[in-house]
Design a protein around this motif. Structure first.
Motif, PDB file in Angstrom:
ATOM      1  N   VAL A  77       0.832  -1.209   0.000  1.00 19.48           N
ATOM      2  CA  VAL A  77       0.000   0.000   0.000  1.00 19.48           C
ATOM      3  C   VAL A  77       0.868   1.260   0.000  1.00 19.48           C
ATOM      4  N   SER A 124      -8.153   2.423  -4.916  1.00 17.48           N
ATOM      5  CA  SER A 124      -8.768   2.206  -3.601  1.00 17.48           C
ATOM      6  C   SER A 124      -9.828   1.121  -3.655  1.00 17.48           C
ATOM      7  N   TYR A 170      -8.097  -2.268  -3.842  1.00 20.12           N
ATOM      8  CA  TYR A 170      -7.524  -2.676  -2.554  1.00 20.12           C
ATOM      9  C   TYR A 170      -8.609  -3.209  -1.622  1.00 20.12           C
TER      10      TYR A 170
END
Length: 495
Positions: free
Chosen positions: A376, A461, A464
């Protein structure tokens, strides 16, 4: 426990100071209706479900695994329990990064992490490496059995309760000194239905906020074990939960409202350096500054007051994060390994040291968390986008286990073989309605949260947040199937 004791226990387990600045930053006064709605449609029905589960399985050592296994089946139970454990893994990913913000604020009086750089790396990459170092530090000392360090959290907890009081009392003083004028004016009912934050200006974005409201009521699984300790539980417990929900939702609503006494959203919170990681310290810094100006103090002194408000908040949050981290580094891991069949795990993972710590499993956990952190942090985002992303990941991860428990509840109600000493939902139908209400609310909140960034052009995003649950579900299935094969082999050998 008496009614008052139960209410205090639930309040301290659930109410979180950090949820107030987050809510105000994202939605302004518009967060209030969603917090009240979440109390009614999520907190109360879900707490009653956990109470029935806890009372029925109070002698079981497997925790939520036993609840779901005896209600639905072992495979469903293991996947749900593994997702519960995974939510703490993601929480550790988030907290190991975020902990440097209160650390920086406590020392410098403001969040300086966005300027940190080691060896020419970006700030997010630097924070990622520091997060891995923090994980290694905590894993090493916790594996030595130094659980007493977690008592730091009790000091941090007291300090954070004082922050709640400071926010309320200082805001009232500012309101009085400013002649009743709010920094963020209320123009109409529109102020309570729309967000000043342009990122939450669409219906989809507003609906995605629900996951933050649900997350604010997290920790209520703990109430399941309080039923048998409650005086006259049949009457006291439902009343205690209902009153707790009312008090907590009012507490959040008041906290969000008083934030508007000192903080004008567009002027005070819209800087590019403000994000979900540091909003608490930005808001408290602003509170101190506005107190100084309301008292007629010169600007430089008012800024110094704001800096000290931020420093105290940073120190309080750092102590609370540190204490909880030393517990979370081993407690969920130990629970899932001890609470599920040992055949599911490699023998080296179940082996405990002399002080009772699953040391080998703790280092495997360290490796998993570190890999996610590095993935990340080296993903190329700005610091603000990075902290916003891991906050969203945490919220989704922490609310997913709720779906498994809520889905298991109707099966639990229908299973007459399970003795149910405490019953709130008198019929299977009312239990089913409560279950579906929670599942629909949490399910749609997560869906909206996951897809909303993609509609804003931030596909990373969304990916993820999707990748996390998929990865951990696959991992759970692989572990479970391996354990089943291992059990079959052992049974065949015995035969």
């Amino acid at each position: 426990m008496t009614l008052i004791s139960l209410i205090l226990m639930v309040f301290t387990s659930v109410f979180g100071f950090g949820n107030i600045p987050t809510a105000y930053y994202l939605m302004g006064y518009g967060a209030i209706p969603w917090y009240v709605l979440s109390a009614l449609l999520f907190f109360i029905p879900y707490a009653f479900m956990m109470a029935e589960f806890g009372a029925a399985f109070k002698t079981e050592k497997g925790g939520i695994y036993s609840w779901m296994s005896k209600s639905v089946g072992p495979k469903f139970a293991f996947i749900g329990t593994f997702m519960w454990f995974a939510s703490y893994v993601i929480y550790m990913v988030s907290t190991s990064n975020k902990i440097w913000i209160p650390f920086s604020t406590a020392i410098f009086g403001a969040d300086q992490t966005q300027t940190w750089s080691f060896f020419g790396l970006s700030s997010t990459q630097t924070i990622g490496l520091l997060a891995v170092a923090w994980m290694a530090f905590v894993t090493f000392f916790a594996s030595k059995g130094l659980e007493k360090i977690s008592k730091i959290s009790s000091i941090g907890g007291i300090a954070i309760m004082c922050l709640n009081l400071a926010l309320l009392l200082v805001s009232i003083v500012i309101l009085f000194l400013n002649g009743g004028k709010l920094a963020e004016p209320i123009t109409s009912i529109h102020s309570f239905t729309h967000s000043p934050n342009t990122s939450y200006g669409t219906p989809l974005a507003v609906l995605s906020f629900v996951v933050f409201a649900i997350f604010a009521y997290g920790g209520i699984e703990a109430v399941g074990g309080l039923v048998d300790q409650t005086e006259n539980a049949e009457k006291t417990f439902p009343k205690g939960i209902a009153i707790s929900a009312l008090i907590i939702s009012i507490g959040y609503s008041i906290g969000i409202f008083v934030s508007g006494i000192s903080a004008h959203w567009s002027t005070d919170l819209s800087l590019s350096t403000t994000n979900l990681g540091n909003i608490t310290y930005v808001l408290m810094n602003n509170l101190g500054f506005k107190l100084g100006t309301a008292l007629g103090i010169d600007v430089s002194t008012a800024k110094e007051i704001g800096t000290w408000f931020a420093r105290i908040t940073g120190l309080s949050m750092f102590l609370a994060y540190s204490g909880s981290f030393f517990t979370l580094i081993y407690s969920p891991l130990k629970t899932i390994i001890q609470g599920t069949p040992k055949t599911l795990w490699p023998k080296s993972w179940t082996k405990e040291s002399a002080n009772g710590m699953p040391v080998n499993a703790m280092w495997v956990q360290f490796a998993v968390v570190s890999i996610i952190v590095l993935m990340v942090s080296f993903g190329g985002d700005s610091a603000s986008a990075f902290f916003n992303k891991i906050t969203l990941m945490t919220n989704v991860a922490m609310t997913l286990p709720i779906l498994f428990l809520a889905l298991a509840f109707p099966k639990f109600k229908k299973n007459n073989a399970i003795e149910k000493p405490f019953v709130v939902y008198k019929s299977n139908k009312t239990g089913l309605i409560a279950s579906y209400t929670v599942v629909i609310l949490v399910g749609f909140a997560n869906i909206f949260t996951i897809i909303q960034p993609a509609f804003s052009g931030d596909i990373g995003s969304t990916l993820y947040m999707i990748a996390g649950p998929i990865f951990f579900t696959i991992a759970a299935l692989l572990i479970y199937n391996r354990g089943e094969r291992k059990k079959d082999i052992e049974q065949n050998k015995a035969a």
